[in-house]
Design a protein around this motif. Structure first.
Motif, PDB file in Angstrom:
ATOM      1  N   SER A  28       0.827  -1.205   0.000  1.00  0.00           N
ATOM      2  CA  SER A  28       0.000   0.000   0.000  1.00  0.00           C
ATOM      3  C   SER A  28       0.862   1.256   0.000  1.00  0.00           C
ATOM      4  N   THR A  29       0.377   2.262  -0.712  1.00  0.00           N
ATOM      5  CA  THR A  29       0.984   3.588  -0.604  1.00  0.00           C
ATOM      6  C   THR A  29       0.169   4.370   0.423  1.00  0.00           C
ATOM      7  N   LEU A  30       0.739   5.460   0.896  1.00  0.00           N
ATOM      8  CA  LEU A  30      -0.008   6.292   1.842  1.00  0.00           C
ATOM      9  C   LEU A  30      -1.255   6.847   1.174  1.00  0.00           C
ATOM     10  N   GLU A  31      -1.144   7.156  -0.105  1.00  0.00           N
ATOM     11  CA  GLU A  31      -2.296   7.649  -0.866  1.00  0.00           C
ATOM     12  C   GLU A  31      -3.395   6.579  -0.922  1.00  0.00           C
ATOM     13  N   ASP A  32      -3.000   5.317  -1.160  1.00  0.00           N
ATOM     14  CA  ASP A  32      -3.969   4.204  -1.166  1.00  0.00           C
ATOM     15  C   ASP A  32      -4.746   4.159   0.142  1.00  0.00           C
TER      16      ASP A  32
END
Length: 88
Positions: A28-32
């Motif tokens: 996961s990205t922080l944006e996700d």
């Protein structure tokens, strides 16, 4: 401090994203995860406090610097490196 660094970092990120720990994946990205710039800064502060480390992070330019925030896995790896350096 109990638990692995990975588990603790994921816990901090989950708390900031108001998610269950199981919802935070290493890819996961922080944006996700819906973490905005304020959530990122709060996550960094929480990580610094939890591990008694200084994170090389510039809140004005989060993409630059030595602390990789591109994914949860990158953040975990960076924290593990900082903790190892701190205790060597």
């Amino acid at each position: 401090m109990t638990g692995s660094i990975k588990d603790q970092v994921i816990g901090i990120i989950a708390e900031q994203a108001v998610l269950e720990v199981d919802d935070v994946k290493m890819t996961s990205t922080l944006e996700d995860l819906g973490i905005d710039s304020l959530g990122l800064v709060e996550s960094i502060f929480a990580i610094e406090e939890a591990f008694d480390i200084q994170v090389p992070f510039n809140a004005n330019n989060p993409g630059e610097g030595a602390f990789d925030i591109s994914s949860v896995a990158a953040i975990v790896a960076a924290v593990e490196k900082l903790v190892a350096e701190q205790h060597s």
